[in-house]
Write a protein that holds these residues in place. Structure first.
Motif, PDB file in Angstrom:
ATOM      1  N   LYS A   1       0.820  -1.210   0.000  1.00  0.00           N
ATOM      2  CA  LYS A   1       0.000   0.000   0.000  1.00  0.00           C
ATOM      3  C   LYS A   1       0.860   1.268   0.000  1.00  0.00           C
ATOM      4  CE  LYS A   1      -4.054  -1.764   2.482  1.00  0.00           C
ATOM      5  NZ  LYS A   1      -4.119  -2.850   1.594  1.00  0.00           N
TER       6      LYS A   1
ATOM      7  N   SER B   1      -7.530  -2.517  -1.303  1.00  0.00           N
ATOM      8  CA  SER B   1      -6.651  -3.587  -1.781  1.00  0.00           C
ATOM      9  C   SER B   1      -6.906  -3.829  -3.257  1.00  0.00           C
ATOM     10  CB  SER B   1      -6.873  -4.881  -0.992  1.00  0.00           C
ATOM     11  OG  SER B   1      -8.152  -5.405  -1.258  1.00  0.00           O
ATOM     12  N   LEU B   2      -5.940  -4.507  -3.891  1.00  0.00           N
ATOM     13  CA  LEU B   2      -6.029  -4.868  -5.307  1.00  0.00           C
ATOM     14  C   LEU B   2      -5.667  -6.337  -5.467  1.00  0.00           C
ATOM     15  CD1 LEU B   2      -4.386  -1.698  -6.870  1.00  0.00           C
ATOM     16  CD2 LEU B   2      -6.767  -2.417  -7.138  1.00  0.00           C
TER      17      LEU B   2
ATOM     18  N   ILE C   1      -8.362   6.597  -8.094  1.00  0.00           N
ATOM     19  CA  ILE C   1      -9.120   6.245  -6.905  1.00  0.00           C
ATOM     20  C   ILE C   1      -8.239   5.462  -5.942  1.00  0.00           C
ATOM     21  CG2 ILE C   1     -11.140   4.957  -6.067  1.00  0.00           C
ATOM     22  CD1 ILE C   1     -12.209   5.288  -9.016  1.00  0.00           C
TER      23      ILE C   1
ATOM     24  N   PHE D   1      -6.253   2.788 -10.049  1.00  0.00           N
ATOM     25  CA  PHE D   1      -6.644   2.328  -8.721  1.00  0.00           C
ATOM     26  C   PHE D   1      -5.360   2.195  -7.909  1.00  0.00           C
ATOM     27  CE2 PHE D   1      -9.577   0.853 -11.897  1.00  0.00           C
ATOM     28  CZ  PHE D   1     -10.793   1.249 -11.393  1.00  0.00           C
TER      29      PHE D   1
ATOM     30  N   ALA E   1      -3.739   1.194  -4.347  1.00  0.00           N
ATOM     31  CA  ALA E   1      -3.908   0.578  -3.027  1.00  0.00           C
ATOM     32  C   ALA E   1      -3.201   1.485  -2.023  1.00  0.00           C
ATOM     33  CB  ALA E   1      -3.308  -0.823  -3.011  1.00  0.00           C
TER      34      ALA E   1
ATOM     35  N   VAL F   1      -7.887   2.747  -3.101  1.00  0.00           N
ATOM     36  CA  VAL F   1      -8.674   1.572  -2.718  1.00  0.00           C
ATOM     37  C   VAL F   1      -7.972   0.827  -1.580  1.00  0.00           C
ATOM     38  CG1 VAL F   1      -9.710   1.305  -5.009  1.00  0.00           C
ATOM     39  CG2 VAL F   1      -7.590   0.106  -4.473  1.00  0.00           C
TER      40      VAL F   1
END
Length: 153
Positions: free
Chosen positions: A52, A137-138, A133, A97, A99, A135
């Protein structure tokens, strides 16, 4: 210069595209567009940047992850289009996206790794709309995932 020539000038060799890891296809061609599913920061067949942002991944490594994702987006296009990258008239939109921890606020800086490469490869046709964005987690613990929409010639 063509997109392929610009990639070569940047010293980038497109990898073999990653296979889908779930029930989807990597690229859909419809209505004059190519839509590329989200790509992770694969390098040499493995997710190269995991974790992250705001925790174990710093901004520079996040930018590198976004750039790797964009390289993988380009690899999917090259493999899916009859004339490869020469088929792309315009990068319409990129979605990123990231994390990240709840308080990480530099997702836009991270996503520039993908956006800067799009412009470097396609010139003015690489300028695009974008969403970024954060988030929780991925897939495969990837730090970044990038998807795209491309207008075809």
């Amino acid at each position: 210069m063509s997109a392929t020539e610009r990639l070569a000038a940047l010293g980038i060799v497109l990898p073999t595209p990653a296979k889908a890891v779930a029930n989807y296809v990597p690229v859909v061609i419809a209505g004059g567009f190519a839509i590329v599913s989200g790509q992770l920061p694969y390098e040499n067949g493995q997710v190269a940047v995991t974790g992250k942002l705001g925790q174990e991944v710093d901004i520079a490594e996040g930018v590198r992850a976004a750039r790797l994702c964009m390289i993988n987006v380009l690899a999917q296009l090259q493999a899916s289009l009859p004339e490869g990258l020469a088929s792309v008239a315009q990068v319409v939109r990129l979605g990123g996206f990231i994390a990240a921890t709840p308080f990480f606020t530099d997702a836009a800086k991270v996503m520039n790794g993908a956006s800067d490469l799009a412009v470097a490869v396609f010139g003015d046709a690489g300028r695009h709309a974008r969403s970024t964005i954060g988030v929780a987690s991925l897939p495969l613990d990837g730090a970044v995932e990038v998807e795209g929409m491309f207008l075809l010639r």
